[in-house]
Design a protein around this motif. Structure first.
Motif, PDB file in Angstrom:
ATOM      1  N   PHE A 111      52.986  36.557  47.073  1.00  8.66           N
ATOM      2  CA  PHE A 111      51.694  35.880  47.053  1.00  8.66           C
ATOM      3  C   PHE A 111      50.892  36.338  45.843  1.00  8.66           C
ATOM      4  CE2 PHE A 111      47.161  35.739  48.414  1.00  8.66           C
ATOM      5  CZ  PHE A 111      47.036  34.357  48.519  1.00  8.66           C
ATOM      6  N   ALA A 112      50.984  37.617  45.489  1.00  6.93           N
ATOM      7  CA  ALA A 112      50.283  38.133  44.312  1.00  6.93           C
ATOM      8  C   ALA A 112      50.736  37.398  43.056  1.00  6.93           C
ATOM      9  CB  ALA A 112      50.514  39.622  44.169  1.00  6.93           C
ATOM     10  N   ASP A 113      52.032  37.140  42.938  1.00  6.46           N
ATOM     11  CA  ASP A 113      52.542  36.388  41.783  1.00  6.46           C
ATOM     12  C   ASP A 113      51.914  34.999  41.723  1.00  6.46           C
ATOM     13  OD1 ASP A 113      54.273  38.452  41.004  1.00  6.46           O
ATOM     14  OD2 ASP A 113      55.882  37.695  42.298  1.00  6.46           O
ATOM     15  N   LEU A 114      51.813  34.346  42.878  1.00  8.08           N
ATOM     16  CA  LEU A 114      51.241  32.995  42.931  1.00  8.08           C
ATOM     17  C   LEU A 114      49.761  33.015  42.564  1.00  8.08           C
ATOM     18  CD1 LEU A 114      52.914  31.624  46.196  1.00  8.08           C
ATOM     19  CD2 LEU A 114      53.698  31.369  43.840  1.00  8.08           C
ATOM     20  N   VAL A 115      49.053  34.050  42.995  1.00  2.00           N
ATOM     21  CA  VAL A 115      47.630  34.162  42.673  1.00  2.00           C
ATOM     22  C   VAL A 115      47.440  34.418  41.178  1.00  2.00           C
ATOM     23  CG1 VAL A 115      45.530  35.523  43.037  1.00  2.00           C
ATOM     24  CG2 VAL A 115      46.964  34.918  44.987  1.00  2.00           C
ATOM     25  N   LYS A 116      48.277  35.247  40.602  1.00  4.57           N
ATOM     26  CA  LYS A 116      48.181  35.496  39.168  1.00  4.57           C
ATOM     27  C   LYS A 116      48.410  34.205  38.380  1.00  4.57           C
ATOM     28  CE  LYS A 116      49.609  40.330  39.496  1.00  4.57           C
ATOM     29  NZ  LYS A 116      50.674  41.320  39.189  1.00  4.57           N
ATOM     30  N   TYR A 138      36.963  19.356  42.498  1.00  6.28           N
ATOM     31  CA  TYR A 138      37.726  20.099  41.494  1.00  6.28           C
ATOM     32  C   TYR A 138      37.403  21.591  41.511  1.00  6.28           C
ATOM     33  CZ  TYR A 138      38.583  15.389  39.784  1.00  6.28           C
ATOM     34  OH  TYR A 138      38.962  14.074  39.691  1.00  6.28           O
ATOM     35  N   ARG A 139      36.738  22.071  42.558  1.00  3.91           N
ATOM     36  CA  ARG A 139      36.364  23.476  42.572  1.00  3.91           C
ATOM     37  C   ARG A 139      37.576  24.380  42.787  1.00  3.91           C
ATOM     38  NH1 ARG A 139      34.833  21.428  47.611  1.00  3.91           N
ATOM     39  NH2 ARG A 139      35.325  22.695  49.457  1.00  3.91           N
ATOM     40  N   SER A 140      37.444  25.593  42.302  1.00  6.47           N
ATOM     41  CA  SER A 140      38.479  26.612  42.408  1.00  6.47           C
ATOM     42  C   SER A 140      38.450  27.233  43.798  1.00  6.47           C
ATOM     43  CB  SER A 140      38.236  27.680  41.335  1.00  6.47           C
ATOM     44  OG  SER A 140      39.140  28.751  41.453  1.00  6.47           O
ATOM     45  N   ALA A 141      39.624  27.378  44.427  1.00  2.91           N
ATOM     46  CA  ALA A 141      39.639  27.900  45.797  1.00  2.91           C
ATOM     47  C   ALA A 141      40.982  28.535  46.133  1.00  2.91           C
ATOM     48  CB  ALA A 141      39.341  26.784  46.792  1.00  2.91           C
ATOM     49  N   ILE A 142      40.913  29.570  46.949  1.00  2.00           N
ATOM     50  CA  ILE A 142      42.093  30.170  47.569  1.00  2.00           C
ATOM     51  C   ILE A 142      41.843  30.178  49.072  1.00  2.00           C
ATOM     52  CG2 ILE A 142      43.545  32.214  47.804  1.00  2.00           C
ATOM     53  CD1 ILE A 142      42.601  33.097  45.026  1.00  2.00           C
ATOM     54  N   TYR A 143      42.721  29.515  49.812  1.00  4.24           N
ATOM     55  CA  TYR A 143      42.614  29.494  51.265  1.00  4.24           C
ATOM     56  C   TYR A 143      43.772  30.330  51.825  1.00  4.24           C
ATOM     57  CZ  TYR A 143      39.405  25.748  50.153  1.00  4.24           C
ATOM     58  OH  TYR A 143      38.362  25.019  49.614  1.00  4.24           O
ATOM     59  N   GLN A 151      43.438  40.169  51.441  1.00  7.64           N
ATOM     60  CA  GLN A 151      43.258  41.402  50.686  1.00  7.64           C
ATOM     61  C   GLN A 151      43.750  41.238  49.255  1.00  7.64           C
ATOM     62  OE1 GLN A 151      45.074  44.869  52.451  1.00  7.64           O
ATOM     63  NE2 GLN A 151      44.599  46.175  50.712  1.00  7.64           N
ATOM     64  N   VAL A 152      44.934  40.641  49.099  1.00  7.94           N
ATOM     65  CA  VAL A 152      45.496  40.428  47.763  1.00  7.94           C
ATOM     66  C   VAL A 152      44.600  39.503  46.955  1.00  7.94           C
ATOM     67  CG1 VAL A 152      47.416  39.390  46.494  1.00  7.94           C
ATOM     68  CG2 VAL A 152      47.875  40.905  48.428  1.00  7.94           C
ATOM     69  N   ALA A 153      44.155  38.405  47.570  1.00  7.93           N
ATOM     70  CA  ALA A 153      43.316  37.433  46.860  1.00  7.93           C
ATOM     71  C   ALA A 153      42.034  38.079  46.355  1.00  7.93           C
ATOM     72  CB  ALA A 153      42.993  36.259  47.779  1.00  7.93           C
ATOM     73  N   THR A 157      41.231  38.795  42.440  1.00  7.51           N
ATOM     74  CA  THR A 157      40.046  38.108  41.923  1.00  7.51           C
ATOM     75  C   THR A 157      39.121  39.100  41.229  1.00  7.51           C
ATOM     76  OG1 THR A 157      40.158  36.397  43.635  1.00  7.51           O
ATOM     77  CG2 THR A 157      38.037  36.707  42.545  1.00  7.51           C
ATOM     78  N   ALA A 158      38.964  40.270  41.820  1.00 12.32           N
ATOM     79  CA  ALA A 158      38.115  41.302  41.208  1.00 12.32           C
ATOM     80  C   ALA A 158      38.698  41.767  39.878  1.00 12.32           C
ATOM     81  CB  ALA A 158      37.959  42.477  42.165  1.00 12.32           C
ATOM     82  N   VAL A 159      40.005  41.945  39.830  1.00 10.97           N
ATOM     83  CA  VAL A 159      40.655  42.398  38.586  1.00 10.97           C
ATOM     84  C   VAL A 159      40.492  41.353  37.489  1.00 10.97           C
ATOM     85  CG1 VAL A 159      42.885  42.907  37.510  1.00 10.97           C
ATOM     86  CG2 VAL A 159      42.325  43.891  39.743  1.00 10.97           C
TER      87      VAL A 159
END
Length: 214
Positions: A111-116, A138-143, A151-153, A157-159
């Motif tokens: 999941f971390a790879d997908l978020v990156k 068109y807003r940015s979102a992670i569900y 936790q990963v998201a 996001t903070a990094v």
């Protein structure tokens, strides 16, 4: 993508009523991957991730090309109107964002790879837009679909947010919410794997050009 240029989510009294069930058919088989399009049931051990990163045509293509992804679909997430149509979502009166639903094998791609990838291929600082595509859809979102995904998201996001702020590129506006807050509605069949059906179709990748920090 026929945006109506909505720049704010609408109040409940302005929402469209939608309908009690989906009224359009969707092909059973994915156009690219050896998997179904509708994946309400997923193989044991696989996970589901849902991302909003602008026009879902190009977003889906990025993820179906990712090793370890079993299936993708496009749809409408984070909104209120039940079973909306594409035109209704584009009106800005359903509060949905265009999204891609990714079913993946975490033993191959995390999941971390997908978020990156998510952060690298769009601009998470633009609010209700991506490039020339303007509107709440068109807003940015992670569900996220599990506490571990949340936790990963939030950590990634903070990094990435710190890196963008260090470069003075703005603050991240990405919406992070549990997928269980609102249903994911599959988009019409014409939008599923759109760029496999229309190879020279529209792609919007309004990214920052910043790679995810090592």
């Amino acid at each position: 993508m026929f945006s109506r240029h909505k720049s704010a989510l609408v109040e409940p009294e302005q929402l469209l009523p939608g309908r009690s069930e989906r009224v359009f058919p969707i092909a059973a088989q994915h156009k690219v991957l050896d998997a179904p399009v509708m994946t309400d049931e997923v193989p044991e051990g696989f996970e589901v991730a849902i991302f909003g990163l602008g026009c879902f045509w190009g977003a889906e293509e990025i993820y179906w090309k990712t090793p370890g992804v079993w299936s993708t679909s496009v749809g409408y997430a984070g909104g209120t109107t039940p079973n909306p149509s594409y035109e209704e979502v584009c009106s800005g009166r359903t509060n949905h964002t265009e999204a891609v639903r990714v079913v993946f094998d975490p033993k191959v791609v995390t999941f971390a790879d997908l978020v990156k990838t998510f952060f690298e291929v769009h601009d998470p600082t633009q609010g209700f837009r991506q490039g020339n595509d303007v509107g709440t859809q068109y807003r940015s979102a992670i569900y996220y679909t599990s506490p571990e995904q949340e936790q990963v998201a939030r950590e990634l996001t903070a990094v990435y947010g710190h890196e963008l702020e260090r470069r003075r590129l703005g603050e991240i506006t990405t919406e992070i919410r549990p997928a269980s807050d609102t249903p994911y509605y599959y988009a019409e069949d014409a939008h599923q794997q759109y760029l496999a059906k229309n190879p020279f179709g529209y792609r919007c990748h309004a990214n920052t050009g910043v790679k995810f920090p090592a």
